[in-house]
Design an enzyme around this catalytic site. Sequence first.
Site, PDB file in Angstrom:
ATOM      1  N   CYS A 184      -2.033   9.581   2.607  1.00 36.03           N
ATOM      2  CA  CYS A 184      -1.570   8.932   1.360  1.00 36.03           C
ATOM      3  C   CYS A 184      -2.486   9.270   0.185  1.00 36.03           C
ATOM      4  CB  CYS A 184      -1.487   7.428   1.543  1.00 36.03           C
ATOM      5  SG  CYS A 184      -3.049   6.696   2.053  1.00 36.03           S
ATOM      6  N   GLU A 233       0.887  -1.173   0.000  1.00 40.41           N
ATOM      7  CA  GLU A 233       0.000   0.000   0.000  1.00 40.41           C
ATOM      8  C   GLU A 233       0.920   1.217   0.000  1.00 40.41           C
ATOM      9  OE1 GLU A 233      -3.328   0.097  -0.083  1.00 40.41           O
ATOM     10  OE2 GLU A 233      -3.745  -2.029   0.123  1.00 40.41           O
TER      11      GLU A 233
HETATM   12  P1  NAD Z   1       8.204   4.576   5.114  1.00 43.15           P
HETATM   13  O1  NAD Z   1       8.226   3.737   3.897  1.00 43.15           O
HETATM   14  O2  NAD Z   1       9.370   5.428   5.419  1.00 43.15           O
HETATM   15  O3  NAD Z   1       7.990   3.663   6.424  1.00 43.15           O
HETATM   16  C1  NAD Z   1       6.950   2.718   6.522  1.00 43.15           C
HETATM   17  C2  NAD Z   1       7.380   1.589   7.460  1.00 43.15           C
HETATM   18  O4  NAD Z   1       8.523   0.951   6.898  1.00 43.15           O
HETATM   19  C3  NAD Z   1       7.766   2.054   8.865  1.00 43.15           C
HETATM   20  O5  NAD Z   1       7.255   1.127   9.813  1.00 43.15           O
HETATM   21  C4  NAD Z   1       9.284   2.004   8.831  1.00 43.15           C
HETATM   22  O6  NAD Z   1       9.833   1.683  10.095  1.00 43.15           O
HETATM   23  C5  NAD Z   1       9.563   0.878   7.853  1.00 43.15           C
HETATM   24  N1  NAD Z   1      10.862   1.064   7.166  1.00 43.15           N
HETATM   25  C6  NAD Z   1      11.515   2.228   6.927  1.00 43.15           C
HETATM   26  N2  NAD Z   1      12.676   1.991   6.280  1.00 43.15           N
HETATM   27  C7  NAD Z   1      12.763   0.664   6.095  1.00 43.15           C
HETATM   28  C8  NAD Z   1      13.733  -0.195   5.488  1.00 43.15           C
HETATM   29  N3  NAD Z   1      14.840   0.277   4.937  1.00 43.15           N
HETATM   30  N4  NAD Z   1      13.478  -1.511   5.478  1.00 43.15           N
HETATM   31  C9  NAD Z   1      12.350  -2.007   6.010  1.00 43.15           C
HETATM   32  N5  NAD Z   1      11.405  -1.253   6.612  1.00 43.15           N
HETATM   33  C10 NAD Z   1      11.592   0.065   6.666  1.00 43.15           C
HETATM   34  O7  NAD Z   1       6.867   5.429   5.006  1.00 43.15           O
HETATM   35  P2  NAD Z   1       6.372   6.581   5.971  1.00 43.15           P
HETATM   36  O8  NAD Z   1       7.249   7.762   5.806  1.00 43.15           O
HETATM   37  O9  NAD Z   1       6.159   6.026   7.347  1.00 43.15           O
HETATM   38  O10 NAD Z   1       4.930   6.881   5.363  1.00 43.15           O
HETATM   39  C11 NAD Z   1       4.719   7.770   4.325  1.00 43.15           C
HETATM   40  C12 NAD Z   1       4.489   7.057   3.012  1.00 43.15           C
HETATM   41  O11 NAD Z   1       3.519   6.050   3.172  1.00 43.15           O
HETATM   42  C13 NAD Z   1       3.949   7.979   1.936  1.00 43.15           C
HETATM   43  O12 NAD Z   1       4.579   7.680   0.719  1.00 43.15           O
HETATM   44  C14 NAD Z   1       2.473   7.618   1.856  1.00 43.15           C
HETATM   45  O13 NAD Z   1       1.869   7.869   0.618  1.00 43.15           O
HETATM   46  C15 NAD Z   1       2.523   6.168   2.151  1.00 43.15           C
HETATM   47  N6  NAD Z   1       1.253   5.718   2.702  1.00 43.15           N
HETATM   48  C16 NAD Z   1       0.476   4.911   1.937  1.00 43.15           C
HETATM   49  C17 NAD Z   1      -0.759   4.517   2.430  1.00 43.15           C
HETATM   50  C18 NAD Z   1      -1.662   3.620   1.640  1.00 43.15           C
HETATM   51  O14 NAD Z   1      -2.646   3.174   2.212  1.00 43.15           O
HETATM   52  N7  NAD Z   1      -1.388   3.334   0.399  1.00 43.15           N
HETATM   53  C19 NAD Z   1      -1.174   4.958   3.672  1.00 43.15           C
HETATM   54  C20 NAD Z   1      -0.347   5.775   4.413  1.00 43.15           C
HETATM   55  C21 NAD Z   1       0.880   6.155   3.906  1.00 43.15           C
END
Ligand code: NAD
Length: 462
Positions: A249, A215
């Site tokens: 998002c 997602e």
């Molecule tokens: P992110 O990808 O930085 O982090 C998401 C999760 O991944 C966190 O739990 C984080 O700890 C983990 N993570 C971070 N780096 C990692 C790595 N190298 N390896 C494995 N796991 C890792 O995202 P964010 O900044 O928390 O959220 C914002 C993004 O999420 C935006 O792009 C937004 O559009 C998207 N988002 C999508 C939805 C949806 O339903 N499609 C909903 C909310 C947010």
Amino acid sequence: MVANSTYSAIFTAQKQFFESGATRSYSFRKKQLKKLKQAVEVYEDRITQALYDDLHKASAEAYATEIGFLHEEINYTLNHLKDWMRPDKVRTPLVAQPSKSRIYHDPLGLTLIIAPWNYPFQLLFSPLVGAIAGGNCAILKPSEEVPQTALVAEALVKEFFPEEYIAVVQGQGHVVVPKLMDHFAFDHVFFTGSVPVGKIIMAAAAKHLTPVTLELGGKSPCIIDETADLEKAASRIAWGKFVNAGQTCVAPDYVLVHHSKKEEFVQNVAEAIRKFYGDDPSISPDYPRMVNKKRFDAVVKYLSQGRILLGGQAKEEEKYIAPTLLDEVSPDDPIMQEEIFGPVLPILTFDKLQEVPAIVGKNPYPLALYFFSDDNRNQDYILNTIRFGGGCINDVLMHLGNPAIPFGGIGTSGFGAYHGKYSFDTFTHAKGILKTTTLLDIPFRYPPYTEKKEKYMKMFMK
Ligand code: NAD
């Protein structure tokens, strides 16, 4: 730092618990969903406080977009779970008669749910509803960027569920997630977050051929044609853009309005912002903040990419950025190439609706698309021309709140879907079974093949 042995103990305990068959029955799943509902009620004040501490979310907003949202999802699932679990009866072709065919919905096993920080409670627990409904065990990984919410989530789970069934692991994603995904073969990983991390998750999942749901994000456009009700469009877009200070998002990322309606639309949005947050949104109790300094800095940069029509103020010490409308942005500016994820709304124009697909196509596969129009033919044109995850006609964000429709992306905004039955489908395996009789055995499929057998084959399989 949590040792690998702790993860190993959780994983082994969950594996044993799942293989004992304890999670499979309807009565068990129903009981756990009710327990989750009760847990959210008991923890409501603590969740609300944590969301305020992490994101400055007003309690009404926290309830509508996180807590109440989850209750709705649980209620809907409880109302339908029995039906969903029942094997589906499907027809059997003539060639396989006399037989019966069924689709069983099997639990997957051990699931890992990784959540982002923007709706940190709902995006952790809403997929869990699907995991429970599907009869699985789950490990939840909250975002480290929202430490208060992450701690409350852990306390809630610990108080209401045994670790062998549902567990929470904390820590930085780039440290914790590889430790989990490299060493243990999960049966499904449900990831919500950014596109770059989505790619890392998919690569890690490939090692064990673990299926993933991604997602992700993207630039979700808001298109307004010359037939739209501008006042309603402006209120709805202003609400959807500035709720959670644009850190949504599916927030409208940019507006594409028919050039003849631009001025009136901008005036209406300015009026809506004033109605929602007063003349100075920085003192409104209802207006949230950027989650951290990194995101504050990233969004502040956008303020210089175009001409400010409204807003533009920022206070670093509070991580505050005012609701802002931008004019004259260039398609080459980063603001038109990156997901904004903050309270800055570029306003672009078009002359003919036929120009819109190409403009949207510069950032293809948006997670959401919103079209404001009173013209049915125009609505059909947009729906049938542009590929996007999901969206609304004459509204924003509200498609998320209907558990009867799937929520998910396409292309770079992700794949797989959830909410309601779609969560159940994501967290179960559709097992096709053909049950046949032993009373007769039609011989024409067996060698040695003869002309007569071939004739029968052609007769039955035309
Ligand atoms: P992110 O990808 O930085 O982090 C998401 C999760 O991944 C966190 O739990 C984080 O700890 C983990 N993570 C971070 N780096 C990692 C790595 N190298 N390896 C494995 N796991 C890792 O995202 P964010 O900044 O928390 O959220 C914002 C993004 O999420 C935006 O792009 C937004 O559009 C998207 N988002 C999508 C939805 C949806 O339903 N499609 C909903 C909310 C947010």
